[in-house]
Design an enzyme around this catalytic site. Structure first.
Site, PDB file in Angstrom:
ATOM      1  N   GLU A   1    -104.146  17.831  -1.067  1.00 28.78           N
ATOM      2  CA  GLU A   1    -105.369  17.544  -2.001  1.00 28.78           C
ATOM      3  C   GLU A   1    -106.541  18.178  -1.754  1.00 28.78           C
ATOM      4  O   GLU A   1    -107.433  18.030  -2.767  1.00 28.78           O
ATOM      5  CB  GLU A   1    -105.773  16.024  -1.479  1.00 28.78           C
ATOM      6  CG  GLU A   1    -104.837  15.092  -1.992  1.00 28.78           C
ATOM      7  CD  GLU A   1    -105.276  13.577  -1.506  1.00 28.78           C
ATOM      8  OE1 GLU A   1    -106.389  13.319  -1.084  1.00 28.78           O
ATOM      9  OE2 GLU A   1    -104.319  12.793  -1.099  1.00 28.78           O
TER      10      GLU A   1
ATOM     11  N   ASP B   1    -101.738  17.771  18.350  1.00 28.33           N
ATOM     12  CA  ASP B   1    -101.262  17.634  19.895  1.00 28.33           C
ATOM     13  C   ASP B   1     -99.956  16.672  19.869  1.00 28.33           C
ATOM     14  O   ASP B   1    -100.152  15.716  19.443  1.00 28.33           O
ATOM     15  CB  ASP B   1    -102.517  17.050  20.678  1.00 28.33           C
ATOM     16  CG  ASP B   1    -102.376  17.005  22.177  1.00 28.33           C
ATOM     17  OD1 ASP B   1    -102.348  18.210  22.822  1.00 28.33           O
ATOM     18  OD2 ASP B   1    -102.391  15.783  22.635  1.00 28.33           O
TER      19      ASP B   1
END
Ligand code: GLC
Ligand code: CA
Length: 555
Positions: free
Chosen positions: A264, A215
């Site tokens: 990751e 956002d």
């Protein structure tokens, strides 16, 4: 040779990845499906409707915020980023939703709101209680005011929702909020803020989400010293020019950090930026190889319905994202703008926010919206579909003021006060409100129009020519046609006046033909007809496209 003639450095062909051509369905949780009859949609309601989304043929869902929040801005004011608001359910419900979606082959993207918290966030409450000099004030933007007694705001920034972007607290200091006063902006220069969001990312990644919609991604970093915007106050908020509070270069370091975290995790977790930047070139910075994966294409959303402008924006969008090897995205509707069934019919349609939607001929609006959707779904890249557009829902333009909940409506009447009109709960079945949105008698937090019985999922499912079946068919062709797997294979082809046409190359070629003019146009028989957004005229060998009609062909 001038710089302009030097070709941009070649970017290596990007690998095939799920998100590069995904269709992502935006769920606005409070308006999707209500499981317990309180009139507000919730997470168990969504979980119960996942088979509908699988059958529709989307690849992923994006959920607007469902975190703990006093709901001053419908959940875009987060009090606790690691809990679910009781009106929506629990973290266990979120986990069930994610598992359930994965079991059906759907991915789940959640909203992340890093620009501001709620005024109820623990840090902000401590900042207020601690008074001037409190270390928690440094995590937000607290300042003394101007004027003899500090009675004037520290600078001239306006809030996007109207009024000044500053509110004064009891002890005399002011704090910054680019949105409502209940949404204080974080100070992203503070290491605690950066660390906190890294752990929030990991919390939801560990729970299994496939990505984040970020956002106000362009707002986190403000220019040092918070200088006045001066005469630019009018336009700086809309992202059309340089501004001290938006699209600062410093923001990209944050996204490089986040990308390392996303990478990751297994399975290509992604992030999509809500970044209102002054140009597509600036937007492309957010999706460089080591930053976020996608950015919403608001330039496309705001483009008028005519051949020249549509051609230009599609071409520019593809070119801009190509320079960084990112897929282009396409959106026609979301929870902040007038639904495209209504918007595309209006004069001055280039504007997105700040307009009162006028009464439009609903039949004509729907015809144009269907043509626009079929065009969007034929473009290379990733498409975002907002809940209810697959039903052809119009904007609800006659909500009485007393039921409206958009803070923008209440902060500045007439400014951008119409976001409630695209947030009316979805009609699923039945002939009377709440149309299966929740249990009978449960109601809905915004009233649904009496005219929506014919637009419900049940009324359209299996009905030839319905908008729902058009979306289902389009998404099925999109999955099956070899040319539509490409993410950057659009080639313009000549077409009669008023018609936009392009092809995409594959083992079989694909052609999309759109009549945006006001006259029927004969287009011959370019190939095998795959899909049409509305009834066609002419003969099989010389098809005539009525105005506002899109056809797909295999050639
Ligand atoms: C984004 C959201 C909008 C919200 C605002 C503040 O623009 O899409 O709904 O009001 O940010 O968080
Ligand atoms: Ca509920």
């Amino acid at each position: 040779m001038t710089d302009a003639l030097i070709a941009p450095p070649a970017v290596e062909a990007p690998p095939a990845s799920w998100w590069r051509n995904a269709v992502i369905y935006q769920i606005y949780p409070r308006s999707f499906a209500d499981s317990n009859g309180d009139g507000i949609g919730d997470l168990p309601g969504i979980t119960g409707r996942l088979p509908y989304l699988r059958d529709l043929g989307v690849d992923a869902v994006w959920l607007s915020p469902f975190y703990s929040s006093p709901q001053a801005d419908a959940g875009y004011d987060v009090a606790d980023y690691r809990t679910v608001d009781p009106i929506f359910g629990t973290v266990a419900d979120a986990s069930e939703l994610i598992t359930g979606a994965h079991a059906l082959g759907l991915r789940v993207i959640v909203d992340l709101v890093p620009n501001h918290s709620s005024e109820e966030h623990e840090w902000f409450r401590k900042a207020l209680a601690g008074g001037p000099g409190s270390p928690f004030r440094e995590r937000y933007h607290f300042r003394t005011g101007k004027g003899d007694n500090g009675e004037l705001p520290p600078n001239d920034w306006p809030s996007i929702f109207g009024g000044p972007a500053w509110t004064r607290v009891a002890d005399g200091e002011w704090y910054l909020h680019l949105f409502a006063a209940e949404q204080p902006d974080f100070n992203w220069e503070h290491p605690a803020v950066r660390d906190e969001f890294k752990t929030i990312l990991r919390f939801w990644l560990d729970l299994g989400v496939d990505g984040f919609r970020v956002d106000v991604a362009h707002g986190l970093v403000k220019e040092d010293g918070l200088p006045d915007v001066g005469s630019h106050a009018e336009w700086h908020l809309l992202g059309v020019g340089e501004s001290p509070c938006f699209d600062r270069d410093g923001v990209h370091e944050i996204y490089r950090d986040w990308r390392r975290i996303l990478d990751e995790y297994p399975g290509e977790r992604i992030a999509v930026a809500e970044a209102w930047a002054p140009s597509l070139a600036r937007v492309s910075h957010y999706v460089r190889g080591d930053e976020l994966h996608q950015a919403f294409n608001f330039s496309y959303l705001g483009t008028a319905w005519n051949v020249h402008e549509q051609w230009q924006i599609i071409d520019e969008s593809l070119a801009a994202m190509r320079t960084v090897g990112a897929p282009t995205t396409w959106t026609l509707s979301n929870h902040d703008v007038v639904r495209h069934t209504t918007r595309l019919m209006q004069a001055g349609e280039g504007e997105v926010a700040g307009r009162k939607p006028a009464e439009v001929d609903q039949e004509a609006g729907l015809r144009r919206a269907r043509a626009a959707s079929a065009l969007m779904l034929a473009l290379p890249g990733s498409a975002y579909v907002y809940q209810g557009e697959e039903l052809g829902l119009p904007e609800v333009i006659d909500l009485p003021p007393e039921v409206r909940q958009d803070p923008a409506f209440h902060r500045a009447t007439g400014q951008d006060g119409y976001r409630d009109g695209c947030r009316v709960p979805i009609p699923w079945s039945g002939t009377a409100a709440p149309y299966g949105f929740g249990p009978d008698g449960g109601g809905s937090w915004l009233p649904q129009p009496d005219s929506w019985a014919g637009l419900s999922v049940a009324a359209q499912a299996g009905v030839d020519g319905s908008t729902l079946e058009l979306y289902r068919a389009a998404l099925a062709v999109r999955k099956a046609h070899p040319a539509l797997a490409g993410t950057d294979n659009l080639r313009w082809v000549p077409a009669p006046a008023g018609v936009l046409a392009f092809e995409r190359d594959g083992a079989e070629n694909f052609r999309c033909t759109v009549n945006m003019g006001d006259q029927p146009v004969a287009v011959g028989r370019p190939g095998e007809l795959l899909l049409a957004s509305g009834p066609l005229d002419g003969t099989p060998d010389n098809v005539v496209l009525p105005p506002d009609t899109t056809a797909w062909w295999s050639i």
